[in-house]
Design a protein around this motif. Sequence first.
Motif, PDB file in Angstrom:
ATOM      1  N   GLU A 256       0.811  -1.213   0.000  1.00  0.00           N
ATOM      2  CA  GLU A 256       0.000   0.000   0.000  1.00  0.00           C
ATOM      3  C   GLU A 256       0.847   1.267   0.000  1.00  0.00           C
ATOM      4  O   GLU A 256       0.363   2.351  -0.322  1.00  0.00           O
ATOM      5  CB  GLU A 256      -0.946   0.000   1.206  1.00  0.00           C
ATOM      6  N   HIS A 257       2.120   1.130   0.364  1.00  0.00           N
ATOM      7  CA  HIS A 257       3.021   2.291   0.360  1.00  0.00           C
ATOM      8  C   HIS A 257       4.037   2.227  -0.782  1.00  0.00           C
ATOM      9  O   HIS A 257       4.746   3.219  -1.012  1.00  0.00           O
ATOM     10  CB  HIS A 257       3.782   2.375   1.681  1.00  0.00           C
ATOM     11  N   ALA A 258       4.131   1.098  -1.457  1.00  0.00           N
ATOM     12  CA  ALA A 258       5.144   0.885  -2.506  1.00  0.00           C
ATOM     13  C   ALA A 258       6.545   1.148  -1.969  1.00  0.00           C
ATOM     14  O   ALA A 258       7.351   1.867  -2.564  1.00  0.00           O
ATOM     15  CB  ALA A 258       4.858   1.764  -3.723  1.00  0.00           C
ATOM     16  N   VAL A 259       6.839   0.572  -0.796  1.00  0.00           N
ATOM     17  CA  VAL A 259       8.155   0.685  -0.159  1.00  0.00           C
ATOM     18  C   VAL A 259       8.686  -0.726   0.085  1.00  0.00           C
ATOM     19  O   VAL A 259       7.959  -1.597   0.588  1.00  0.00           O
ATOM     20  CB  VAL A 259       8.074   1.452   1.175  1.00  0.00           C
ATOM     21  N   ALA A 260       9.937  -0.942  -0.286  1.00  0.00           N
ATOM     22  CA  ALA A 260      10.576  -2.243  -0.099  1.00  0.00           C
ATOM     23  C   ALA A 260      11.876  -2.066   0.684  1.00  0.00           C
ATOM     24  O   ALA A 260      12.523  -1.020   0.615  1.00  0.00           O
ATOM     25  CB  ALA A 260      10.863  -2.898  -1.455  1.00  0.00           C
ATOM     26  N   VAL A 261      12.243  -3.100   1.429  1.00  0.00           N
ATOM     27  CA  VAL A 261      13.519  -3.132   2.142  1.00  0.00           C
ATOM     28  C   VAL A 261      14.327  -4.307   1.615  1.00  0.00           C
ATOM     29  O   VAL A 261      13.814  -5.418   1.458  1.00  0.00           O
ATOM     30  CB  VAL A 261      13.315  -3.273   3.665  1.00  0.00           C
ATOM     31  N   SER A 262      15.600  -4.050   1.355  1.00  0.00           N
ATOM     32  CA  SER A 262      16.498  -5.085   0.864  1.00  0.00           C
ATOM     33  C   SER A 262      17.687  -5.214   1.800  1.00  0.00           C
ATOM     34  O   SER A 262      18.300  -4.223   2.181  1.00  0.00           O
ATOM     35  CB  SER A 262      16.989  -4.739  -0.548  1.00  0.00           C
ATOM     36  N   ILE A 292       8.419   2.723  -6.924  1.00  0.00           N
ATOM     37  CA  ILE A 292       8.639   1.937  -5.709  1.00  0.00           C
ATOM     38  C   ILE A 292       9.941   2.385  -5.045  1.00  0.00           C
ATOM     39  O   ILE A 292      10.988   2.441  -5.691  1.00  0.00           O
ATOM     40  CB  ILE A 292       8.698   0.432  -6.024  1.00  0.00           C
ATOM     41  N   THR A 293       9.874   2.715  -3.755  1.00  0.00           N
ATOM     42  CA  THR A 293      11.060   3.119  -3.010  1.00  0.00           C
ATOM     43  C   THR A 293      11.754   1.894  -2.440  1.00  0.00           C
ATOM     44  O   THR A 293      11.126   1.072  -1.756  1.00  0.00           O
ATOM     45  CB  THR A 293      10.683   4.064  -1.860  1.00  0.00           C
ATOM     46  N   LEU A 294      13.043   1.757  -2.711  1.00  0.00           N
ATOM     47  CA  LEU A 294      13.821   0.636  -2.185  1.00  0.00           C
ATOM     48  C   LEU A 294      14.790   1.168  -1.133  1.00  0.00           C
ATOM     49  O   LEU A 294      15.642   2.012  -1.425  1.00  0.00           O
ATOM     50  CB  LEU A 294      14.602  -0.062  -3.298  1.00  0.00           C
ATOM     51  N   ALA A 316      10.267   6.733   4.713  1.00  0.00           N
ATOM     52  CA  ALA A 316       9.891   6.291   3.363  1.00  0.00           C
ATOM     53  C   ALA A 316       8.412   5.958   3.292  1.00  0.00           C
ATOM     54  O   ALA A 316       7.730   6.285   2.297  1.00  0.00           O
ATOM     55  CB  ALA A 316      10.733   5.086   2.967  1.00  0.00           C
ATOM     56  N   LEU A 317       7.876   5.331   4.343  1.00  0.00           N
ATOM     57  CA  LEU A 317       6.449   4.992   4.350  1.00  0.00           C
ATOM     58  C   LEU A 317       5.595   6.253   4.387  1.00  0.00           C
ATOM     59  O   LEU A 317       4.578   6.359   3.683  1.00  0.00           O
ATOM     60  CB  LEU A 317       6.133   4.108   5.565  1.00  0.00           C
ATOM     61  N   THR A 318       6.014   7.213   5.204  1.00  0.00           N
ATOM     62  CA  THR A 318       5.248   8.461   5.314  1.00  0.00           C
ATOM     63  C   THR A 318       5.277   9.250   4.012  1.00  0.00           C
ATOM     64  O   THR A 318       4.267   9.831   3.582  1.00  0.00           O
ATOM     65  CB  THR A 318       5.811   9.325   6.458  1.00  0.00           C
ATOM     66  N   ALA A 319       6.436   9.256   3.348  1.00  0.00           N
ATOM     67  CA  ALA A 319       6.586  10.032   2.115  1.00  0.00           C
ATOM     68  C   ALA A 319       5.800   9.443   0.952  1.00  0.00           C
ATOM     69  O   ALA A 319       5.596  10.108  -0.067  1.00  0.00           O
ATOM     70  CB  ALA A 319       8.066  10.132   1.743  1.00  0.00           C
ATOM     71  N   SER A 320       5.347   8.213   1.095  1.00  0.00           N
ATOM     72  CA  SER A 320       4.651   7.568  -0.021  1.00  0.00           C
ATOM     73  C   SER A 320       3.347   8.273  -0.375  1.00  0.00           C
ATOM     74  O   SER A 320       2.883   8.200  -1.522  1.00  0.00           O
ATOM     75  CB  SER A 320       4.371   6.105   0.317  1.00  0.00           C
ATOM     76  N   THR A 321       2.745   8.962   0.600  1.00  0.00           N
ATOM     77  CA  THR A 321       1.476   9.651   0.324  1.00  0.00           C
ATOM     78  C   THR A 321       1.667  10.838  -0.603  1.00  0.00           C
ATOM     79  O   THR A 321       0.701  11.313  -1.214  1.00  0.00           O
ATOM     80  CB  THR A 321       0.846  10.117   1.646  1.00  0.00           C
ATOM     81  N   ASP A 322       2.872  11.338  -0.711  1.00  0.00           N
ATOM     82  CA  ASP A 322       3.143  12.508  -1.549  1.00  0.00           C
ATOM     83  C   ASP A 322       3.657  12.129  -2.935  1.00  0.00           C
ATOM     84  O   ASP A 322       3.943  13.007  -3.744  1.00  0.00           O
ATOM     85  CB  ASP A 322       4.180  13.411  -0.862  1.00  0.00           C
ATOM     86  N   ARG A 323       3.792  10.833  -3.192  1.00  0.00           N
ATOM     87  CA  ARG A 323       4.342  10.407  -4.479  1.00  0.00           C
ATOM     88  C   ARG A 323       3.236  10.018  -5.446  1.00  0.00           C
ATOM     89  O   ARG A 323       2.110   9.700  -5.051  1.00  0.00           O
ATOM     90  CB  ARG A 323       5.289   9.198  -4.299  1.00  0.00           C
TER      91      ARG A 323
END
Length: 334
Positions: A256-262, A292-294, A316-323
């Motif tokens: 839902e946020h399009a954020v991934a951790v590697s 998608i933010t990695l 990164a999760l919070t910033a997803s609403t502005d992307r």
Amino acid sequence: MNHRTPAAPDRLPAFDTSVLTSRQLRERGIGAALIAERCRPGGAWQRLLPQVYLLHAGPPSSLERVQAALLYAGRDPGAHGPAGGGREAMVTGLAALALHRFEAVPPLPGVPVVDVLVSRQRRLRDTRGVAVRRARTLPRPQDVGGVPCAPVPRALADALGVIGDPDTVRVLLCEAVRGGHCDASAVVRELADAGLLELPHVAGAVADLRAADRTMAEERLYAMVRRHALPDPVWNVALRLPGGPPLGGVDAYWPEHAVAVSLDARSAMAGADEAAWTRYARQREHLEALGITLVHLTPAKLAASPEQQAAVVRTALTASTDRTPAAYVVVTPR
């Protein structure tokens, strides 16, 4: 001219330690003749190492053996640094690992030789019960029970240099990581600096070390998400475009946020592993082009500063609403 009167055998000064060098004894007014007299067979003292004496009869304790080895190596008891240490000599190898409480290493009484680490410029030879290791640049010692010890990665490298059994090497390397003593990247750097990665039995054990480091990093990532109340992601998944090519695997993903951790333990460990970093950079560019933010978290950073890494992910999760909304991707277990 002032002359110090030698102490009589029945009027010896009080000693605050049971292990002293001949120089320290002279400073206390005890000359060579009296030292020799007290170290005769059946005497009250004994010579442990060249110029180093034990001020009682009977076998030395483990700590006395370590103190004697450090004094032989030229440690200045009054130097600044960890108690009884300074930076000019420190315990390393199996003796240091025993002091660091490695389960795979016998307790200190069962370690027959005390390895001491000194500068490569020092002229010092191995002697009974003491092995001399040298370094171009000495690491900062760690105070372990009042004893200056080499950090675990350096102690491991000095120990593995004389161990030929692959199983022992594998157990020691994995315990260093699983036991929380250090991260694998520091170990591999020390092994590389010592030229030990060229040895087949060491190189073979590094694969298990990488697996242990990976497992520890995943556990720390799970704990970070729980402890810092981050939203629950989907864990350990592969991403791909619908009907298109794979986009690579990630360790955590918030759809839902399009954020991934590697987590890429290999790139963190290798230090100069250009291929690993190139793969990561390409994956990041590809995912970011899809919105998608990695976030790349290394095992070392997760261990050292989980609060900061949680803040990075939360940002990164919070910033997803502005992307701009990300492209739709298929998420599958890997």
